[in-house]
Every structure is written in C-alpha cells, then in structure tokens.
Design a protein around this motif. Structure first.
Motif, short mmCIF file in Angstrom:
data_model
loop_
_atom_site.label_atom_id
_atom_site.label_comp_id
_atom_site.label_asym_id
_atom_site.label_seq_id
_atom_site.Cartn_x
_atom_site.Cartn_y
_atom_site.Cartn_z
N LYS A 2 0.94 -1.25 0.00
CA LYS A 2 -0.04 0.00 -0.02
C LYS A 2 1.03 1.19 -0.04
O LYS A 2 0.66 2.25 -0.62
N GLY A 3 1.96 1.26 0.76
CA GLY A 3 2.97 2.44 0.82
C GLY A 3 3.55 2.59 -0.61
O GLY A 3 3.62 3.63 -0.90
N LEU A 4 3.88 1.48 -1.29
CA LEU A 4 4.28 1.60 -2.84
C LEU A 4 3.58 2.15 -3.56
O LEU A 4 3.95 3.03 -4.39
N ILE A 5 2.10 1.90 -3.38
CA ILE A 5 1.11 2.25 -4.28
C ILE A 5 0.97 3.87 -3.97
O ILE A 5 0.77 4.57 -4.98
N ARG A 6 0.93 4.26 -2.86
CA ARG A 6 0.45 5.56 -2.46
C ARG A 6 1.98 6.70 -2.95
O ARG A 6 1.86 7.66 -3.43
#
Length: 301
Positions: A2-6
């Motif tokens: 999720k952090g990578l997507i954000r």
C-alpha cells in the motif's frame, strides 16, 4: 504494498517527466550497443550484424600488434590531461578575478563575452583558427613578424599542434566553466573576509586563506569527475583542425576509429578500438566517482 502504491500515485508525474529522456537514451545509447558484436566479427555489410562470421579476439590481437597504437593512446592521454589541468586552473583564476570586480555592469559584460565561445561549434571555430593561425596571412603570424620572428605553422607542426588544441579548447570553454566556481564563491561566508581584514590580511591573503579553501571542495569534485575524461581529448576539435602532417602528435583514439571504420571500412577493428576505450573509460569514471565520494562527499545515487 500500500505504501508503494501511495508513493507511486504521488511521484508518477516525475516518472512521466523522465519518460522522453529515458526513451532517447534507450534508442540512441542502449540499442546501438548491439553493434559491439562487430568487435568480435569480420563484419561484412551485405551480411549484416548477425550474418557476419565471428573471429573471436582477432581484432583485439590486431589492435595490440598495430605499430602506432601506443602513440595514439599517448596522444589521447597527453592532450586530455593538459586540457583537464588547464580547464581547472583558468576558470578558477577567472572566477576569482570576476569576484573581485565591484561594478556589476562590468562583471556581467565580461561574463557574457567569455561565455559566448562555448555556444559556437568547432566547425565554425576551426575556420576562424585556420585563418588566424595561417603562416602566410594569419594575424598571429603577422604580429610575430613585427618582432622579427619567422612564421610558425601552428596547425601543421607536430611540436605546436597539441598546445594549440589545449589553448583553443580552454579559450572556448573557460567562460562556461567559471559558472560552477562563481557559484562556489557565493557560498563563502562574508564574515570570514571581515575577520581576515581585521587581522590585517590584504586581498591577496584573503584569496589565499579564505577564497581558495572555501572553493576547495568544488575544485576537488570537478577534478575527480574529470578523471573519467582522460581518454576524451576532443574529437570534434581535432577532427576539424588536424591533417596528415600532424598525425604523429594529433591522432587520438576517436580520430583513429573514424579513419579505420568510416574511411577504410575496417568496421570490426574500429569497433574493437572503441570498445577498449569504453572499457578503460568506464574504469576511470568508476574511480572518479569513488574519489569524489571519498574526497568531496559527492554521490549521484
């Protein structure tokens, strides 16, 4: 994840900005690297890159046995090292002198004048140099004649040609090079000059003990980064100014590759020379970035 997507949602415009430049690098820098295969082939144009017979390291053997290869490498390093040294000393000196000018309009005018040659191509400048340095009608030799000195064929004399290349290259580039050092001068704390003046230091001692130490990190950085250019003596300049009489002192790796590959159609041999130069340059560049990190704390990644 999720952090990578954000992070991707936040930075995708920056990646989009890189896309055109990355595309050009892939097309003009990485795809042509397939031509390295020619260094190991007896390349035949009508058979193409994948149809020409492989001959292993034969081209490299011919390179080692070539009678003039030592002289060509020496010319390249000799001219390149002189350009690196002069290309550091002259811009540093001019930047310090410009920094001493108090009238802003004089400073800006001089900066503009010394920047201009950088934007002129060597095709144009070579024509100017040929006229200026002509032994029969060149203004430089006419001035020498006034002092009773015989005309000198600067572009046709092996003793003079390398130094003409260095001086003309410095003349073309030193104005642009001063930009970096002028920027370094602006980062020096003015209070250091005030303290030195209170201690009785004149302008020369202030330059010696305040200005130069303040510029030292960028000087070390520029010097170490230039180590990677030891085998780049300036193809465009020399190609436009040299001639067969000065091959002994003027022939460098790049001009040699041009003659072997384009003029004499020895494509495999020329590719082998270019590949060897690239490998050596890669080693020097790696060393220069390592030294830049250790000596000037400069990192590109």
């Amino acid at each position: 994840m999720k952090g990578l997507i954000r992070r991707w949602k936040k930075e995708w415009p920056l990646h989009l900005m890189l896309l055109p430049g990355l595309t050009l690098v892939i097309i003009f820098s990485y795809i042509p690297m397939a031509g390295i295969m020619m260094a190991f082939q007896k390349y035949v144009p009508n058979k193409g890159l994948f149809g020409s017979p492989f001959i292993g390291l034969k081209n490299f053997q011919l390179l080692i046995e070539y009678p003039d290869i030592g002289r060509i490498f020496f010319n390249t390093v000799y001219i390149a090292v002189m350009k690196i040294v002069a290309g550091l000393f002259v811009p540093i000196t001019i930047a310090i002198l410009l920094n001493e000018l108090r009238k802003e309009w004089v400073k800006r005018t001089f900066q503009t004048l010394v920047y201009l040659p950088h934007f002129l191509s060597w095709v144009l400048l070579s024509g100017i140099l040929v006229d200026v340095l002509s032994p029969s009608s060149g203004i430089f030799n006419q001035v020498l004649n006034l002092f009773g000195i015989k005309p000198i064929f600067f572009l046709g004399d092996n003793d003079w040609f390398p130094y003409v290349m260095v001086i003309s290259d410095v003349w073309k580039e030193f104005g642009f090079g001063t930009i970096v050092y002028l920027a370094a001068l602006t980062s020096i704390n003015p209070s250091l000059y005030e303290a030195a003046e209170i201690d009785g230091a004149g302008r020369f001692k202030q330059t010696l003990h305040v200005t130069l130490p303040g510029m030292l990190p960028i000087i070390i950085l520029m010097f170490t980064l230039n180590i990677g250019n030891v085998l780049n003596a300036g193809f465009e300049q020399i190609f436009n100014l040299y001639s067969p009489p000065v091959y002994e002192s003027a022939d460098i790796i790049d001009t040699f590759v041009y003659r072997m590959g384009i003029q004499q159609a020895q494509f495999g041999f020329a590719t082998a020379v270019g590949l060897l130069k690239s490998i050596i340059s890669f080693i020097f560049i790696s060393i220069s970035y390592f030294l830049a990190y250790r000596l000037a704390n400069y990192r590109i990644f």
